[in-house]
Design a protein around this motif. Structure first.
Motif, PDB file in Angstrom:
ATOM      1  N   PHE A   1       0.927  -1.148  -0.131  1.00 30.70           N
ATOM      2  CA  PHE A   1       0.084   0.004   0.068  1.00 30.70           C
ATOM      3  C   PHE A   1       0.923   1.241  -0.007  1.00 30.70           C
ATOM      4  CE2 PHE A   1      -2.994  -3.070   1.532  1.00 30.70           C
ATOM      5  CZ  PHE A   1      -4.062  -2.587   0.997  1.00 30.70           C
ATOM      6  N   PRO A   2       0.622   2.214  -0.850  1.00 33.33           N
ATOM      7  CA  PRO A   2       1.243   3.444  -0.865  1.00 33.33           C
ATOM      8  C   PRO A   2       1.217   4.352   0.727  1.00 33.33           C
ATOM      9  CG  PRO A   2      -0.502   3.743  -2.261  1.00 33.33           C
ATOM     10  CD  PRO A   2      -0.521   2.331  -1.520  1.00 33.33           C
ATOM     11  N   ALA A   3       2.495   4.950   0.730  1.00 35.72           N
ATOM     12  CA  ALA A   3       1.956   5.851   2.185  1.00 35.72           C
ATOM     13  C   ALA A   3       0.963   6.707   2.107  1.00 35.72           C
ATOM     14  CB  ALA A   3       3.432   6.589   2.212  1.00 35.72           C
ATOM     15  N   THR A   4       0.401   7.041   0.890  1.00 34.28           N
ATOM     16  CA  THR A   4      -0.741   7.958   0.832  1.00 34.28           C
ATOM     17  C   THR A   4      -2.067   7.177   1.338  1.00 34.28           C
ATOM     18  OG1 THR A   4      -1.020   7.256  -1.264  1.00 34.28           O
ATOM     19  CG2 THR A   4      -0.183   9.424  -0.583  1.00 34.28           C
ATOM     20  N   CYS A   5      -2.064   5.961   1.416  1.00 34.44           N
ATOM     21  CA  CYS A   5      -3.269   5.034   1.959  1.00 34.44           C
ATOM     22  C   CYS A   5      -2.806   4.106   2.998  1.00 34.44           C
ATOM     23  CB  CYS A   5      -3.704   4.119   0.878  1.00 34.44           C
ATOM     24  SG  CYS A   5      -4.417   4.701  -0.850  1.00 34.44           S
ATOM     25  N   PRO A   6      -2.571   5.104   4.271  1.00 33.00           N
ATOM     26  CA  PRO A   6      -2.454   4.288   5.471  1.00 33.00           C
ATOM     27  C   PRO A   6      -3.668   3.602   5.828  1.00 33.00           C
ATOM     28  CG  PRO A   6      -2.852   6.302   6.007  1.00 33.00           C
ATOM     29  CD  PRO A   6      -2.921   6.354   4.337  1.00 33.00           C
ATOM     30  N   ALA A   7      -3.689   2.370   6.739  1.00 28.58           N
ATOM     31  CA  ALA A   7      -4.493   1.381   6.970  1.00 28.58           C
ATOM     32  C   ALA A   7      -5.460   2.621   7.851  1.00 28.58           C
ATOM     33  CB  ALA A   7      -3.984   0.617   8.095  1.00 28.58           C
ATOM     34  N   ASP A   8      -6.670   2.397   7.578  1.00 31.16           N
ATOM     35  CA  ASP A   8      -7.755   3.100   8.224  1.00 31.16           C
ATOM     36  C   ASP A   8      -8.756   2.439   8.878  1.00 31.16           C
ATOM     37  OD1 ASP A   8     -10.102   4.949   8.603  1.00 31.16           O
ATOM     38  OD2 ASP A   8      -9.978   6.306   6.681  1.00 31.16           O
ATOM     39  N   PRO A   9      -8.812   2.573  10.162  1.00 37.06           N
ATOM     40  CA  PRO A   9      -9.929   1.310  10.568  1.00 37.06           C
ATOM     41  C   PRO A   9     -11.348   1.747  10.320  1.00 37.06           C
ATOM     42  CG  PRO A   9      -8.905   2.730  12.239  1.00 37.06           C
ATOM     43  CD  PRO A   9      -8.083   3.018  11.069  1.00 37.06           C
TER      44      PRO A   9
ATOM     45  N   LEU B   1      -8.060  -0.554  -1.168  1.00 41.70           N
ATOM     46  CA  LEU B   1      -7.435  -1.035  -2.363  1.00 41.70           C
ATOM     47  C   LEU B   1      -7.655  -0.327  -3.740  1.00 41.70           C
ATOM     48  CD1 LEU B   1      -8.115  -4.967  -1.599  1.00 41.70           C
ATOM     49  CD2 LEU B   1      -5.797  -3.718  -1.946  1.00 41.70           C
ATOM     50  N   ALA B   2      -9.162   0.291  -3.456  1.00 38.44           N
ATOM     51  CA  ALA B   2      -9.665   0.912  -4.700  1.00 38.44           C
ATOM     52  C   ALA B   2      -8.945   2.338  -4.875  1.00 38.44           C
ATOM     53  CB  ALA B   2     -11.184   0.997  -4.624  1.00 38.44           C
ATOM     54  N   ILE B   3      -8.950   2.887  -3.676  1.00 37.74           N
ATOM     55  CA  ILE B   3      -8.408   4.178  -3.601  1.00 37.74           C
ATOM     56  C   ILE B   3      -6.863   4.241  -4.085  1.00 37.74           C
ATOM     57  CG2 ILE B   3      -7.451   6.114  -1.982  1.00 37.74           C
ATOM     58  CD1 ILE B   3     -10.254   5.557  -0.330  1.00 37.74           C
ATOM     59  N   ALA B   4      -6.076   3.274  -3.677  1.00 37.62           N
ATOM     60  CA  ALA B   4      -4.775   3.138  -4.122  1.00 37.62           C
ATOM     61  C   ALA B   4      -4.619   2.839  -5.586  1.00 37.62           C
ATOM     62  CB  ALA B   4      -3.995   2.002  -3.161  1.00 37.62           C
ATOM     63  N   ALA B   5      -5.355   1.894  -6.119  1.00 42.43           N
ATOM     64  CA  ALA B   5      -5.358   1.896  -7.425  1.00 42.43           C
ATOM     65  C   ALA B   5      -5.704   2.800  -8.320  1.00 42.43           C
ATOM     66  CB  ALA B   5      -5.852   0.358  -7.899  1.00 42.43           C
ATOM     67  N   ALA B   6      -6.855   3.611  -7.847  1.00 39.01           N
ATOM     68  CA  ALA B   6      -7.399   4.550  -8.639  1.00 39.01           C
ATOM     69  C   ALA B   6      -6.398   5.878  -8.722  1.00 39.01           C
ATOM     70  CB  ALA B   6      -8.620   4.872  -7.958  1.00 39.01           C
TER      71      ALA B   6
END
Lengths: 84, 400, 357
Positions: free
Chosen positions: B60-68, B76-81
């Motif tokens: 996962f890119p740093a711009t998409c940290p785990a978000d509870p 996953l969608a946000i990272a790939a988009a």
């Protein structure tokens, strides 16, 4: 209740064969196709039902296919597996 | 509106077990690398550790940290988009003022199957609403739109394993309708204990690494990930020349109307979908460079797909990438659309990994080595539970 | 875009099934809600809910053929059969027909039923039948199989926006000539978990739903299905669907003030409060949610009510309460058009515009 009787009850109740009674199922009638009219999804459901009700595991369809021919073949399979 | 109008694909992004981005995925595909393993995301009670293709946290890119507060599918969608937008050369700020639509295919991302919550509820407790709030905040199309401040049309498609391809077709239609300047379209799905149990119960899950179209194939491996395309209007395409990676030329979809889980034995729906997707080429199918097959590795899927390809496109090279990614369900159409676009640009396709002994029962076999392409067009096909079949036709663009 | 003509309507809800039952309920006024029974371990309770009964499906399909079809898909299948019957299209080829289904939450009973099979007997006893029925597109699969629909099929799931979103796709398929007819439907079902969620979020529903008490919670959960057979013929006894859109408040501002609107206001202040921002003073409004309750795809039943109204040339008696807020007026059909509007709690709204056929 014998294994066969229990199997027939399971077939009717758990596969929702509402248009027939357990007694109407013939021991050596084919479960699939022209016999009881079951299909591939019933086959995998039966694998789970056998596990649940008899504690007998059918590992894969290579093992399952010969066992799932009729009530007779399935009862024989369960008996053989239970004995070991 | 004219169905024959093609749509520019200006960017592609992908995140799956094969790699954290599209370039890494392609490198893995062409080197034949894959690493299915027993699930680490959850525990299972099966005697066989059916392998899966998980996305590592480090992917996962740093711009998409785990978000509870967000389901993994939406993450996953946000990272790939985000990747797809960057590949198309768009900064988020530059999208302000454009009508940007989001179409996402998914299965798990729209299902209310939080097992922990339900176990608690079932045992007579009063579980808190956090899990439900997260579910309600995670509709994939809405989550992507929220993240990138987009205000165009949204659609979340829940069409089982063809969802990702269907979403791409939705995006193309929005552009033809003139509803959008740009569309982010694809699919996303997370690996989940519930679907894992479901596919194992259907006895179509392989106890070993998946072998699409192989004589000894034993079923699929589940995977997870997301894949997206950026589609643009003719006006935007002309305003930014040279950016087009491919064109989406045709889309076809048809239902088998046969069985809940099994494909039609003669592949009726798939044939109809293929013919509809190929309609823009009229009768000249000679330019088709390759087919990205659904190729899940189940007995039924590969048999039907092999039969249909043998009948309609017997000379066309084809491959399955599920040997590298696992079956990513609702994401698969998006992931494979990205691969198809990239392979068309590169002019070659990877060996169809896992097929060591092509099934002699099938009239055709997938490519067993890296294969150079001849032709401008490529197909990506998806077959879904419930009987829907969706096929996309791409044409090579200006840049790889 | 070319409008879609409504050729048949099929509905299932707490009012019964079929357009005649809906019409009767609209004429006489809504029945009080039924009770959703909870049966989780260590707890037996119930709550007010508008429940739908798909038993009349037996009229169309044999028990044997539906032995694996769950409540969710039965609601859909019944709605689909009724819509085709209403259009006189129960017989005949359907290879020119596309199928689009909207659902907010999918087959929730079976979703949790599958988890029951896992929790009760362990992972190896997970039920494949329940799993394959739990996926969102199971209803579309059953409808396609039973009605032999071989065109494209699509299932859309976006909570409260599902209906407008899916219907937009149906209109586009027709406009592009992808298919010559679309069977469009929407379905949602209730289950104990959804009932529990309602209680936790909003407290015990007491009813009746007061649609225009916009800031008071009065929602009662419901379930049901509504299907429409659509084509591009341009003529229909029910009217035409001229457009279906999603939008974000307040990006596009207010809707026209001289229109007639059927609101899916169902007693949820977090959604209903947005109607005040969307509809100007003087707008003509009506709501019919007390006939079928609150559920994500309830807008499809509003759509069915609108179709009946266009057929009859008048809106059925609305349920307005003592005084309409915001200077709104009771809606009429004087202009021969009506717009169905729904708002969700996240600031999205969905509109469906219908005109006389």
């Amino acid at each position: 209740m014998s294994i066969k009787e229990k199997l027939k009850k399971i077939l009717v109740e758990e596969l929702n064969l509402e248009d027939m009674t357990p007694e109407e199922i013939v021991d050596d009638a084919p479960l699939f196709g022209d016999g009881l009219g079951l299909d591939s999804l019933d086959a995998v459901e039966l694998v789970v039902l056998v596990q649940k009700h008899f504690g007998v595991e059918i590992k894969d369809m290579d093992e399952g296919r010969p066992a799932l021919q009729s009530v007779n073949s399935l009862a024989a399979f369960i008996e053989a597996k239970s004995a070991t | 509106m004219n169905r024959a109008v093609s749509v520019a694909v200006t960017g592609a992004g992908c995140l799956c077990a094969a790699g954290p981005d599209l370039d890494s995925c392609l490198a893995a595909l062409f080197s034949g690398k894959r690493a299915p393993a027993p699930p680490r995301l959850f525990a299972t009670g099966h005697s066989v550790p059916y392998p899966v293709f998980e996305v590592g946290e480090n992917f996962f890119p740093a711009t998409c940290p785990a978000d509870p507060g967000l389901l993994r599918t939406a993450r996953l969608a946000i990272a790939a988009a985000g990747q797809a937008l960057a590949d198309a050369g768009w900064e988020a700020e530059a999208l302000t003022g454009l009508r940007v639509g989001v179409a996402v295919g998914t299965t798990v991302g729209s299902a209310m199957n939080n097992e922990e919550f339900y176990r608690d509820f079932r045992s007579g407790n009063r579980p808190g609403m956090a899990a439900i709030r997260h579910f309600l905040a995670s509709n994939p199309a809405a989550a992507v739109a929220r993240r990138f401040y987009l205000n165009g049309p949204l659609q979340t498609v829940a069409n089982a394993c063809s969802s990702g391809s269907d979403a791409v077709a939705v995006g193309a239609q929005w552009l033809r309708q003139g509803l959008c300047d740009l569309v982010i379209a694809g699919g996303a799905d997370e690996l989940c204990r519930t679907t894992y149990n479901g596919f194992v119960s259907l006895m179509i899950t392989s106890p070993e690494a998946v072998r699409p179209f192989d004589r000894d194939r034993r079923g699929l491996n589940l995977g997870e990930g997301a894949g997206f395309l950026v589609l643009e209007s003719a006006a935007l395409e002309q305003a930014r020349p040279g950016r087009t990676r491919a064109r989406l030329v045709g889309c076809g979809a048809a239902c088998d109307a046969h069985h809940l889980t099994a494909p039609h034995p003669q592949g009726m729906g798939l044939k109809r979908a293929l013919r509809e997707a190929l309609a823009p080429l009229r009768d000249d199918w000679s330019g088709i460079a390759f087919v990205n097959a659904h190729g899940t590795g189940t007995l039924d899927n590969d048999r039907v797909e092999g039969m249909v390809l043998g009948e309609l496109l017997p000379q066309v090279p084809f491959h399955s990438t599920k040997g590298f990614t696992g079956h990513t369900l609702g994401a698969a159409g998006g992931v494979e659309a990205a691969f198809t676009v990239a392979c068309l640009g590169l002019g070659r396709i990877p060996a169809s990994v896992g097929c060591d002994h092509p099934d002699p029962q099938l009239p055709v076999a997938p490519v067993q080595q890296v294969t150079a392409l001849a032709g401008r067009y490529a197909l990506s096909q998806s077959l879904a539970f419930g009987g829907n079949n969706t096929v996309l036709l791409f044409e090579k663009g200006e840049r790889p | 875009m070319k409008p879609a003509a409504i050729q048949g309507v099929g509905v299932v809800g707490a009012f019964g099934c079929g357009v005649a039952s809906l019409h009767e309920s609209l004429r006489r006024g809504p029945h009080p809600p039924g009770r959703l029974i909870f049966s989780a371990e260590g707890r037996g309770s119930s709550m007010a809910a508008y429940l739908a009964d798909p038993t009349p499906l037996e009229r169309f399909v044999s028990k044997r053929e539906t032995r694996r079809v769950d409540h969710f898909s039965r609601l859909a299948l019944l709605g689909a059969c009724l819509a085709l019957e209403d259009a006189g299209a129960l017989e005949g080829p359907r290879d020119d027909l596309g199928l689009i289904i909207a659902s907010g939450y999918g087959a929730t009973r079976t979703t949790f039923g599958f988890l029951d099979s896992v929790i009760a007997a362990g992972d190896p006893c997970a039920s494949p039948t329940l799993f394959s029925n739990s996926v969102h597109n199971a209803a579309a699969a059953h409808v396609a199989i039973q009605l032999r629909i071989t065109g494209p099929t699509l299932t859309v799931s976006q909570f409260g926006m599902s209906v407008a979103s899916a219907l937009a796709r149906a209109l586009a398929w027709l406009a592009e000539g992808r298919v010559s007819r679309v069977l469009f439907g929407a379905v949602d079902e209730l289950c104990p978990v959804l009932g529990y969620c309602h209680q936790r979020f909003f407290g015990d529903p007491s009813g009746p739903i007061a649609p225009f008490a916009l800031h008071r919670h009065s929602a009662v959960p419901g379930e049901g299905a509504a299907f429409l057979l659509l084509d591009g013929s341009g003529s229909s006894r029910y009217g035409l669907i001229a457009g279906a859109d999603l939008g974000r408040i307040p990006v596009r501002g207010q809707l026209p003030g001289n229109g007639s609107y059927i609101l899916n206001a169902a007693g949820h202040p977090s959604c209903s409060s947005h109607y005040s921002r969307l509809l100007p003073t003087g707008a003509g409004v009506a709501a019919f949610t007390p006939h079928y309750g609150s559920f994500p795809t309830g807008q499809a039943l509003d759509l069915a009510v609108a179709a009946l109204a266009l057929r009859d040339g008048q809106l059925p008696p609305g349920i307005w309460g003592e005084a309409l807020p915001n200077g709104w007026q009771p809606a009429t059909l004087e202009q021969g058009a009506v717009t169905c509007v729904t708002c969700d709690g996240d600031g999205y709204f969905g509109t469906i515009r219908l005109e006389r056929g």
